[in-house]
Structure formats: structure tokens, C-alpha cells
Design a protein around this motif. Sequence first.
Motif, PDB file in Angstrom:
ATOM      1  N   HIS A 133       0.766  -1.223   0.109  1.00 17.26           N
ATOM      2  CA  HIS A 133      -0.049   0.006  -0.086  1.00 17.26           C
ATOM      3  C   HIS A 133       0.912   1.148  -0.046  1.00 17.26           C
TER       4      HIS A 133
ATOM      5  N   LEU B  22      -2.695  11.052   4.516  1.00 22.86           N
ATOM      6  CA  LEU B  22      -2.943   9.421   4.829  1.00 22.86           C
ATOM      7  C   LEU B  22      -2.083   8.540   4.135  1.00 22.86           C
ATOM      8  N   GLN B  23      -1.801   8.637   2.812  1.00 26.23           N
ATOM      9  CA  GLN B  23      -0.418   8.195   2.031  1.00 26.23           C
ATOM     10  C   GLN B  23       0.800   8.477   2.509  1.00 26.23           C
TER      11      GLN B  23
ATOM     12  N   ASN C 154       6.820   7.791   7.616  1.00 33.80           N
ATOM     13  CA  ASN C 154       5.842   7.241   8.343  1.00 33.80           C
ATOM     14  C   ASN C 154       5.255   7.625   9.465  1.00 33.80           C
ATOM     15  N   LEU C 155       3.869   7.590   9.508  1.00 35.24           N
ATOM     16  CA  LEU C 155       3.305   8.175  10.612  1.00 35.24           C
ATOM     17  C   LEU C 155       3.074   7.137  11.694  1.00 35.24           C
TER      18      LEU C 155
ATOM     19  N   MET D  50      -9.022   5.018   2.079  1.00 31.60           N
ATOM     20  CA  MET D  50      -8.577   4.772   3.555  1.00 31.60           C
ATOM     21  C   MET D  50      -8.258   3.136   3.779  1.00 31.60           C
ATOM     22  N   LEU D  51      -8.984   2.378   3.141  1.00 29.07           N
ATOM     23  CA  LEU D  51      -8.571   0.981   3.327  1.00 29.07           C
ATOM     24  C   LEU D  51      -7.398   0.737   2.604  1.00 29.07           C
ATOM     25  N   LEU D  52      -6.907   1.645   1.399  1.00 24.46           N
ATOM     26  CA  LEU D  52      -5.674   1.291   0.766  1.00 24.46           C
ATOM     27  C   LEU D  52      -4.703   2.260   1.153  1.00 24.46           C
ATOM     28  N   SER D  53      -4.894   2.651   2.200  1.00 22.80           N
ATOM     29  CA  SER D  53      -3.403   3.480   2.867  1.00 22.80           C
ATOM     30  C   SER D  53      -2.525   2.488   3.822  1.00 22.80           C
ATOM     31  N   PRO D  54      -1.458   2.719   4.031  1.00 18.85           N
ATOM     32  CA  PRO D  54      -0.624   1.726   4.533  1.00 18.85           C
ATOM     33  C   PRO D  54      -0.837   1.646   5.835  1.00 18.85           C
ATOM     34  N   HIS D  55      -1.715   2.405   6.526  1.00 17.00           N
ATOM     35  CA  HIS D  55      -1.955   2.187   7.861  1.00 17.00           C
ATOM     36  C   HIS D  55      -2.870   1.094   8.341  1.00 17.00           C
ATOM     37  N   PRO D  56      -2.815   0.560   9.399  1.00 15.67           N
ATOM     38  CA  PRO D  56      -3.528  -0.677   9.819  1.00 15.67           C
ATOM     39  C   PRO D  56      -5.059  -0.146   9.869  1.00 15.67           C
ATOM     40  N   VAL D  57      -6.096  -1.039   9.335  1.00 14.49           N
ATOM     41  CA  VAL D  57      -7.387  -0.273   9.250  1.00 14.49           C
ATOM     42  C   VAL D  57      -8.297  -0.283  10.588  1.00 14.49           C
TER      43      VAL D  57
ATOM     44  N   ALA E 226     -12.897  -6.206   8.948  1.00 13.45           N
ATOM     45  CA  ALA E 226     -13.189  -7.199   7.957  1.00 13.45           C
ATOM     46  C   ALA E 226     -14.250  -6.932   7.327  1.00 13.45           C
TER      47      ALA E 226
END
Lengths: 78, 221, 229, 258
Positions: free
Chosen positions: B85, B113-114, C5-6, C91-98, C222
Amino acid sequence: MQFDSFSAFLNMGGYGFYVWLSFGVSAALIAGLLFSSLTSHTKVIKQIGARQQRENKLRQVRKNRQNSTTNNPNEETQ
Amino acid sequence: MSVNQATSLTPPLISVTNLTCIREERLLFDQLNIEINAGDIVQVEGPNGSGKTSLLRILSGLSQPFEGEVFFNQQLISQSREEFHQDLLYLGHLPGVKGEMSAAENLSFNLTLQGAPNNAVNIEKTLSAVNLTGFEDSLASHLSAGQHRRISLARLYKSTAKIWILDEPFTAIDKQGVRALELLFKAHIKQGGCVILTTHQDLLTFEPEQVKKITLDYVFD
Amino acid sequence: MSIANLSYRAVFSLVLKRDLTIAMRHKDDIINPLLFFVIVVTLFPLGIGPEAQTLSRIAPGIIWVAALLSTLLSLDRLFKSDHDDGSLEQMLLSPHPVFILVLAKIVAHWLITGLPLILIAPLLAVLLHLNEQSYGALMLTLLLGTPVLSLLGAIGVGLTVGIKKGGVLLSLLVLPLYIPVLIFATSAIDTAALGLPYSGQLAIIAALFIGSLTLAPFAVGAALKVSTN
Amino acid sequence: MWKWLHPYANPEVSYHFTGKILPWLGALATLFLSIGIIWALAFAPADYQQGDSFRIFYVHVPAASLSMGIYFGMAIAAFTSMVWQFKLADASAAAMAPVGAIFTAIALITGAAWGKPMWGTWWIWDARLTSELILLFLYLGVIALHNAFEDKNLAGKAAGILTLVGVINLPIIKYSVEWWNTLHQGSTVSKLGKPSMSIDMLWPFVFCFIGFALLVATIICIRFRSEILTRNSIRPWVRTLVSEHLSKHIAQEKNNAI
């Protein structure tokens, strides 16, 4: 046998209505479920069959169309 | 249906094996194998309903295929979600723009966000690159559909992701804008990225042999 | 990799701030469920009769059922608009945990809808002649219970957000899950009215809160993945 | 265990396997049920307190425990499908939901019919009946969610998540309802329950219970097979199977016409 006569069996010691109601409703519900499960199986098969036939028809149409568009120029070049 | 004739020795950026997709009990594509390398621009084509969007969504990991696997850097995308991602920018049919926020706020949120670097000056510059100068502070609900799309496309200018997956990026964009986007794609693939997109019109500034095509035509309506 | 990285906390506050900003610019979302809450509660005395004794007997149940319903009403906004305009996908495609993103959205939802309910509840309790000893219990159960409503409700919204007419379905899915909260909360308020300790019920609601706080975000994640499929 | 299970994970194999065991299951279910029901209705002794109304027990209790059991079965299937991406488990969960809902309804109706002579009212907020009612809501939710998705694979996943959430909640709901019930019970009501059973009551009960369990297994098997077919409709084996079946069907119709 707990009951002396058939009418005593139906009467269930005065609780006949409730006993036969519960057994009757249960039997009806289960019969309905069984019936719908069995018919849905044949319905599924028919559905898949209908879709297959439709797809076969489409495939045929596409083939015919392809033949008519690709064959003619080929004949000219050959 | 391999896109690349396996000429390069470097492992493909994205590879797909035996991909089968079923939507509403309709087979869209069957046993698809694709390899996409750095520097590729790939156009997915096919008639309406042939599964172009479904393929892009499967490649981005949004949808799960009926069968088959998608690999990023030879790792399953479900197992390397975070890395994948970080290197992915997906723009779908929907722009992902909130009407209650201004153009600048929308872009800033999406970039943050990205994890892309951004600040106020940057945002203004990026918005002007997509011809939105003067609209920075207007609420998105006051803007047109084309402007929404441009807000979402503005992220491409600041993106650090290698993989761009774009579903119809040119809808509601004028000719000039299309040309600008194509230049952006060229710069991106030169830097070792890849672009996977669907579009109804042909790409104008690319040589036809430069663009790799995936044709989906397994349609039974 | 040049990606800045946030931290989890930064992502959390980013999404929270965004949702709160949107809600503040779209105040209907805050006011309408609250109005609904007030109106439902005022309907009961009109339907049952104004006797103070009857009302104070059923006040805990009325307030809690009204709170359940108005939470249900507001749940739709949790993911619906994000789903419809495509920001959910992003948001689901962002690198952060959902689950971080989901948790931030749920917290925002609670701040927008749960908190105002708690603030206005004492006023309605006065209208319903709630026993004076029960006010503390009412506030505490609402404080611990409404987050559970938001968390469990989010699972239902996550599952139904992709469905066209998901509203009715949502209530069918979510309301049965709300039953334990309703039972323990009203019982705590009743117990307080008798002047007895109600810490037991409170502890159970707290346990429900902790349990749903840890599990619900994953279930919602999920569910959203299925819904955006 | 996994090696042994592996061949059955194939839809085609399990379709044919369930097809083979189905008649046996059905026959056993009929056997046990007919023995059990006749025994329960005609030969089992009447309860010394409840009289012949006690005979409802032979349907109510099996239905109630099977309705809970089927929900747990669904939860196990949902868990398996989620963790191991095991598609057949989704199909089996989808097959179980309507069966479970019907048995919950049976438990509720027989409970009410038993309660009327015992308590003098059709419905009482008894702990068992109340949790059975909530279980029915949970089932209806799963079924409604399943029907709301057009894509059956997605439907299975969504319903699976809901089932797992429900199964975590179910003990909490049951406990809270029981607790609520004891709290609000004013007068002493004779609870629906198992009075000390004599051995000549136990045997018909065992037969009824096994019979109902076998019946549930039979119906789930039938539904499971149609679920497999819908989910694998593009597979060649389904295609040949369907065309064979249809041609047989057409031949039969022709015969009938003649």
C-alpha cells in the motif's frame, strides 16, 4: 400403551389441543423446510442449465460474427 | 495473456497467476496471467462489463479474486499489505473527495494519509498544476465533478508510490489536462514506476508499441 | 523508502480531526439524532399518562431505549458517505492498519452523537421524574454504555454499507446485540433508585466496553473489506 | 487430520460424498424419529405433575438445544472459512442458517404451547424462551444479510462475520437474560425444565433427540449440495452434471407425454 382408546389418545388427558398443536406445527414447519430445500436443489440445477444454454447461444453468435468479419478480408488477401 | 515477453531479468513489480473472477455468478476472466514490470504502462481494455474495474480492484487488493493470486515484489499482497500500500496509488471511479472540506483540505488529508510529504505551499502548487488555482479554499461541494476528479488526480503529482492504478482517469478532463497527465505518466515510468489504467480513448502522446494492452473480452451478457 | 511513516497516534488524530471537521460543517448530523432522542422520550408520557409514579418507574427503560434508537439512526452516517464518495476505499488502501482508522471514526461518531445524548439525558430524566438517587447511575451507564453502542453498531454498518437498502437490515443486525447493555444499564439505574450499590452492573458494562473496544475494530475492518469488495 | 480432510475440501468430491450418504442419513432420521415420536406420544408415561402436556417436551427440548447447536456449528464454519479461506465452510454455514431458524421457531412455538396449560398464558418472559427469541433474531439477521448480497461468496463472508460476532454475544445475551429474569421474577412460576426423568421417559427422549439431529443433518446436507452447485456453477464438473441431469429430465418428460 398409555391410553385406553383412540379418543383418549387424541384427548391427551385434556391437553390434546396443546400437544397436537406443538407436534402439528413442528411437523408442518419441518415439512415446509424439507420441501423448499428439495425444490431449491432442482431450481438451482435448472437455473445453471438455463444460463449455460444462454452462454452457448452467445458463444455461437460471437463465433458467427467473428467468422463473417474476419473471413472476408482473409479471402481477399489470399 | 502475458504482457511482458520476459525480456527483463529483474523480477516483475506485480505479477498475477491464474486469476479467475466471478461477479454475480458471471465469469469475467479465467486463468489470467500477467506480469507488470517497472517502466510499463499498461492499458486494460474491453467492452463495458468485461471486468476492467474488477481487474483493477483485484490488482489493488480491494477485491478478492475467485481464484488466483496477486504478487507484489514476488510476495502475496495480502501478506505484504503495508509495503504494497505504500507503493500503491489507486484512483477508482469515485474521487474520494469530501464535499464538506475545501479542495486544499481534501488534498492535504489524502496526501497525509498516504504518508506523502506536504505543506501549505506544496498543496497550493499542486492544485495549480491541475488548474485549480483560486479554488483552494472553496468547499468541494461547490465544485463540479471534473474539479473533484482533478482534486483526486492532484495526488499523482506528489505521489511517491511506484504503482499507479487508475480507473478511467480521463473522464471529465479536457484535452489539455489529458496531455498533462500523459506527460506525468511518462515521467513516472521513466523513474521506474508503472501505470495501469483503463480508458476509453487511446493514449495520444505514447507510441502504440509503448503501451502494453490487456484485453478482456470474456463476456456473456 | 521516502515515505514519512506516521505513528498510529498521528493517523488516529488525523482521521478523528477530519471527521469532526466534517460534522461541525454539517451540523444536521449532530442535531437530528439528538432531536429524535428528545422527541421519542416526550412521546412516552403522552402515550402512557402523566402520573409521576408510573413515569419514574419506567424512566430508565425509556431513556435507554430512546438512546439505542437514536444511536441506530445516526449510525448510517458512520461509513455511508465515505463509502459513497470513495474515501473509504482510499482509507482501506492507505498503508496504515485498518483498525486504527476504524477506531478513529468510531470515536468521532461517539463524540458527535453519544456525548450530546449524555449531556441532554439529565434534562429528559427530569421530564420523566426519574428518582433523584438514580441520576449518577444514569450518567455513568450512559458514559460507559453509549461507546458500546457505537462500537457494536459500527460492525453492523460495516456489513451493510455496500447494500442499497441497508437501513432496516442494520437495525435487525444491531439491535439484538444491544440487549445486554440495555439490561445491565437499566438495572443499574433501578438499583440506584433503591439506594443499593450498583457497581456490579457498572463493572459488567465496563467489561462489555473493553471487550467491544478490543474486538469491534477488527470485525469492522473485516466487514468493510467485504463491503468494498 | 488435515490430510484426511483434504480430499473432502474439494467441492466435487464433497458433493458426491454427501450425495452418497444422503439416503442413509434420511433413512436413519426417519427410523429414529418415527420410533421416538410414537414412543413419546403413545407409550411414554405421563408426568405426575404436568400430565400429558409433558409430551411437548420431546419436541421442545431437542429443538431448543439443536437451535443453539446449529448456531455454534455455523460459527465454527464461519471461523474455518475466515482463517483457512475454506470456501466449502461458507457453503455449509449458508446451508445451516435457515434450518437453525426453523428449529428456533419450533422451540418457541412448542414452548408457548407448553406454557399455556402450565402458566395460563401463551407467552412468559422466561429466560429460556427469551434467549430463544433473541436467537431467532440473530438467525433472521444472518439470513437477511445473506440475501442482501447478490454475490454469494461475499454474502458468505459478511454472514460469517456477523455469525462470529453473534456467537461471542450469545453467551453474554443468555447470561444477561437469565440474570434479568431472576431479577424481575415476582411470583414463583414453575419453570419449564427437566423434571427428574424416569428411565421410560429417557429412552423416547434419546430417540427423539437423535432423530431430530439426524433430520437436521439430512436437511443441511440437501441445502449444502445446492449451495455447492450455485457457488461452482462455472466449473466443468457442474456443467456436465447439470446437462446430464437436464437431459435425463427431458427424457422423462417425453416418456410421460407418451
